[in-house]
Design a protein around this motif. Structure first.
Motif, PDB file in Angstrom:
ATOM      1  N   PRO A 329       0.824  -1.221   0.000  1.00  0.00           N
ATOM      2  CA  PRO A 329       0.000   0.000   0.000  1.00  0.00           C
ATOM      3  C   PRO A 329       0.858   1.272   0.000  1.00  0.00           C
ATOM      4  O   PRO A 329       0.350   2.361  -0.276  1.00  0.00           O
ATOM      5  CB  PRO A 329      -0.796  -0.112   1.311  1.00  0.00           C
ATOM      6  N   HIS A 330       2.155   1.130   0.329  1.00  0.00           N
ATOM      7  CA  HIS A 330       3.021   2.322   0.370  1.00  0.00           C
ATOM      8  C   HIS A 330       3.550   2.693  -1.012  1.00  0.00           C
ATOM      9  O   HIS A 330       4.073   3.778  -1.210  1.00  0.00           O
ATOM     10  CB  HIS A 330       4.226   2.072   1.280  1.00  0.00           C
ATOM     11  N   ILE A 331       3.454   1.737  -1.941  1.00  0.00           N
ATOM     12  CA  ILE A 331       4.086   1.951  -3.245  1.00  0.00           C
ATOM     13  C   ILE A 331       3.074   2.444  -4.261  1.00  0.00           C
ATOM     14  O   ILE A 331       1.982   1.879  -4.404  1.00  0.00           O
ATOM     15  CB  ILE A 331       4.758   0.644  -3.743  1.00  0.00           C
ATOM     16  N   GLU A 348       1.130   9.806   1.489  1.00  0.00           N
ATOM     17  CA  GLU A 348       0.574   9.565   2.826  1.00  0.00           C
ATOM     18  C   GLU A 348       1.431   8.583   3.636  1.00  0.00           C
ATOM     19  O   GLU A 348       1.296   8.482   4.862  1.00  0.00           O
ATOM     20  CB  GLU A 348      -0.892   9.102   2.757  1.00  0.00           C
ATOM     21  N   SER A 349       2.346   7.885   2.972  1.00  0.00           N
ATOM     22  CA  SER A 349       3.223   6.942   3.690  1.00  0.00           C
ATOM     23  C   SER A 349       4.495   7.608   4.198  1.00  0.00           C
ATOM     24  O   SER A 349       5.298   6.983   4.888  1.00  0.00           O
ATOM     25  CB  SER A 349       3.608   5.777   2.772  1.00  0.00           C
ATOM     26  N   GLY A 350       4.697   8.892   3.835  1.00  0.00           N
ATOM     27  CA  GLY A 350       5.885   9.602   4.294  1.00  0.00           C
ATOM     28  C   GLY A 350       6.936   9.659   3.206  1.00  0.00           C
ATOM     29  O   GLY A 350       6.779   9.059   2.142  1.00  0.00           O
ATOM     30  N   PRO A 351       8.044  10.387   3.492  1.00  0.00           N
ATOM     31  CA  PRO A 351       9.067  10.571   2.455  1.00  0.00           C
ATOM     32  C   PRO A 351       9.868   9.303   2.170  1.00  0.00           C
ATOM     33  O   PRO A 351      10.023   8.449   3.048  1.00  0.00           O
ATOM     34  CB  PRO A 351       9.982  11.653   3.046  1.00  0.00           C
ATOM     35  N   ALA A 352      10.389   9.213   0.969  1.00  0.00           N
ATOM     36  CA  ALA A 352      11.178   8.049   0.560  1.00  0.00           C
ATOM     37  C   ALA A 352      12.416   7.883   1.440  1.00  0.00           C
ATOM     38  O   ALA A 352      12.875   6.763   1.682  1.00  0.00           O
ATOM     39  CB  ALA A 352      11.582   8.204  -0.902  1.00  0.00           C
ATOM     40  N   GLU A 371      12.220  13.440  -3.099  1.00  0.00           N
ATOM     41  CA  GLU A 371      11.277  13.267  -1.975  1.00  0.00           C
ATOM     42  C   GLU A 371      10.518  11.942  -1.938  1.00  0.00           C
ATOM     43  O   GLU A 371      10.501  11.255  -0.949  1.00  0.00           O
ATOM     44  CB  GLU A 371      10.209  14.404  -1.942  1.00  0.00           C
ATOM     45  N   GLN A 372       9.846  11.572  -3.030  1.00  0.00           N
ATOM     46  CA  GLN A 372       8.932  10.426  -2.950  1.00  0.00           C
ATOM     47  C   GLN A 372       9.408   9.210  -3.747  1.00  0.00           C
ATOM     48  O   GLN A 372       8.654   8.264  -3.918  1.00  0.00           O
ATOM     49  CB  GLN A 372       7.526  10.832  -3.438  1.00  0.00           C
ATOM     50  N   THR A 373      10.644   9.235  -4.239  1.00  0.00           N
ATOM     51  CA  THR A 373      11.089   8.114  -5.074  1.00  0.00           C
ATOM     52  C   THR A 373      12.356   7.476  -4.504  1.00  0.00           C
ATOM     53  O   THR A 373      13.273   8.182  -4.092  1.00  0.00           O
ATOM     54  CB  THR A 373      11.366   8.601  -6.519  1.00  0.00           C
TER      55      THR A 373
END
Ligand SMILES: Cc1ncc(COP(=O)(O)O)c(C=O)c1O
Length: 400
Positions: A329-331, A348-352, A371-373
């Motif tokens: 669900p985080h991906i 919503e899962s927070g920063p990478a 940030e998110q990757t």
């Protein structure tokens, strides 16, 4: 100054060689494991941003370096260099081109390509003096010199370093119409990373590179492929442009060209484009030094013998399939080519970065970008069992 995401690495000292003697690194490490100074062992899933495609302490590359160290390491440019000629010949052949201009770091090669494109514009295309412009893309990354940060679309790269260099235009990496709109009679080139690495492992839409090739042909512009990160087997082909059957007018290579041992970069192009450089118009003390060229030659010979791009393609497909099967669900999106893979973490899962920290606890070194990757780019000598080790850690982190 470093970005906050770099802190993960700066707080800890890593060493392939300090903890364990080189023989152990080679025997036990296989070129993909690193130890920190406290003796903890990590699987390298970053490969120094693709500068270590052929692994840490690659025996062939070390042997080539050692052999050359005992002969000639740096020759004044006007004097004898036992490696430069063969290096240029080999690299031109690998790229299917005629001319090579070796420099040192990636950004220096980008600057060299920009200079060549501008001069070609004035001398061959007939652009009015000092009016040349070059089209670049949103989210690009090409290094940190003033001219290169001048076309960065990230304000943290350019803010505080003005006045910036003029002559660059920005188009969207996903919309060919935005490129068309930027072209005028003074446009001399389009500079593109076939996959944006620092930008978040972003692939352009299918057909984009081929469309660019056509646009460059019809509008008499040079297509410059910055393959510093994507080139030399990372994406499952020797060059990422090959995935779309595209040949650029100039390749820019760096990172793994020096085998992770010494900075070596180069611009590779045609006689007509590179012919704009005449004695005194460009140069570098260390560019084309015998040590770098000897290692670069061995890199090319290794590519021919071992075909690491084929291995990267196979393992990359396997790794991406397994990542997708996690159904975490985080991906969000998972994308990539060969062993250049980006995994988007849902906001919503927070920063990478937090996920990278957690993965480190499972013995995996990886790094966030944008940030998110999370970018997974292990050395290409990694094997399936090692990828399974990585997947186990990833599974634990992403099932929480
Ligand atoms: C696509 C691309 N171009 C250029 C550069 C700059 O290379 P260097 O850091 O060796 O100057 C990088 C570095 O990450 C890169 O990824």
């Amino acid at each position: 100054m470093t970005s906050s995401s770099d802190q993960i690495f700066l707080t800890q000292k890593f060493s392939a060689h300090n903890y364990a003697p080189l023989e152990v690194v080679l025997a036990e490490g296989r070129g993909v494991w690193l130890w920190d100074v406290d003796g903890h062992k990590y699987l390298d899933m970053l490969a120094a941003y693709s500068a270590m495609n052929f692994g840490h302490g690659n025996p062939r590359l070390l042997a080539a370096a050692e052999k050359q160290l005992k002969k000639l390491t740096l020759a004044s440019r006007a004097f004898y260099n036992d490696q430069l000629g063969e290096f240029c010949k080999d690299l031109a052949a690998l790229c299917g081109m005629q001319k090579v201009l070796p420099v040192n770091t990636g950004v220096e090669a980008v600057e060299t390509a920009l200079k060549a494109a501008r001069k070609w514009g004035y001398e061959v295309k007939g652009v009015e003096p000092d009016q040349a412009n070059i089209i670049c893309f949103e989210n690009n990354f090409a290094g940190r010199t003033i001219s290169v940060v001048s076309f960065s679309t990230s304000s943290s790269a350019s803010a505080g370093f003005g006045p910036l260099t003029p002559g660059f235009r920005i188009a969207s990496f996903s919309d060919i119409a935005t490129v068309e709109r930027q072209i005028d009679k003074n446009t001399v080139a389009v500079l593109i990373e076939p996959i944006q690495g620092e930008g978040g492992v972003l692939l352009p839409p299918a057909g984009f590179l081929a469309d660019l090739r056509k646009l460059c042909d019809t509008s008499k512009m040079l297509l410059i492929a910055d393959e510093i990160q994507t080139g030399l087997c990372r994406t499952g082909k020797i060059f990422a442009c090959e995935h779309e059957g595209v040949t650029p007018d100039m390749y820019i290579l760096g990172k793994s060209l020096g085998g992770g041992i010494i900075p070596v970069s180069a611009v590779i192009s045609s006689e007509q484009v590179m012919g704009v450089f005449t004695p005194g118009t460009h140069g570098s003390t260390f560019g084309g030094n015998p040590l770098g060229c000897a290692i670069g030659r061995e890199v090319m010979s290794l590519i021919k013998d071992e075909r690491p791009h084929e291995h990267a393609l196979q393992l990359g497909d396997y790794f991406m399939t397994q990542l997708r099967a996690l159904n975490s669900p985080h991906i969000g999106a998972i994308r990539g080519r060969g062993l250049m893979i980006g995994v988007d973490i849902r906001k919503e899962s927070g920063p990478a970065k937090d996920f990278c920290k957690a993965l480190k606890k499972h013995g995996l070194l990886c790094k966030d970008t944008r940030e998110q990757t999370i970018r997974f780019t292990p050395p290409l000598v990694i094997d399936r069992a090692e990828l399974d080790f990585a997947l186990q850690g990833i599974k634990q982190v992403f099932s929480k």
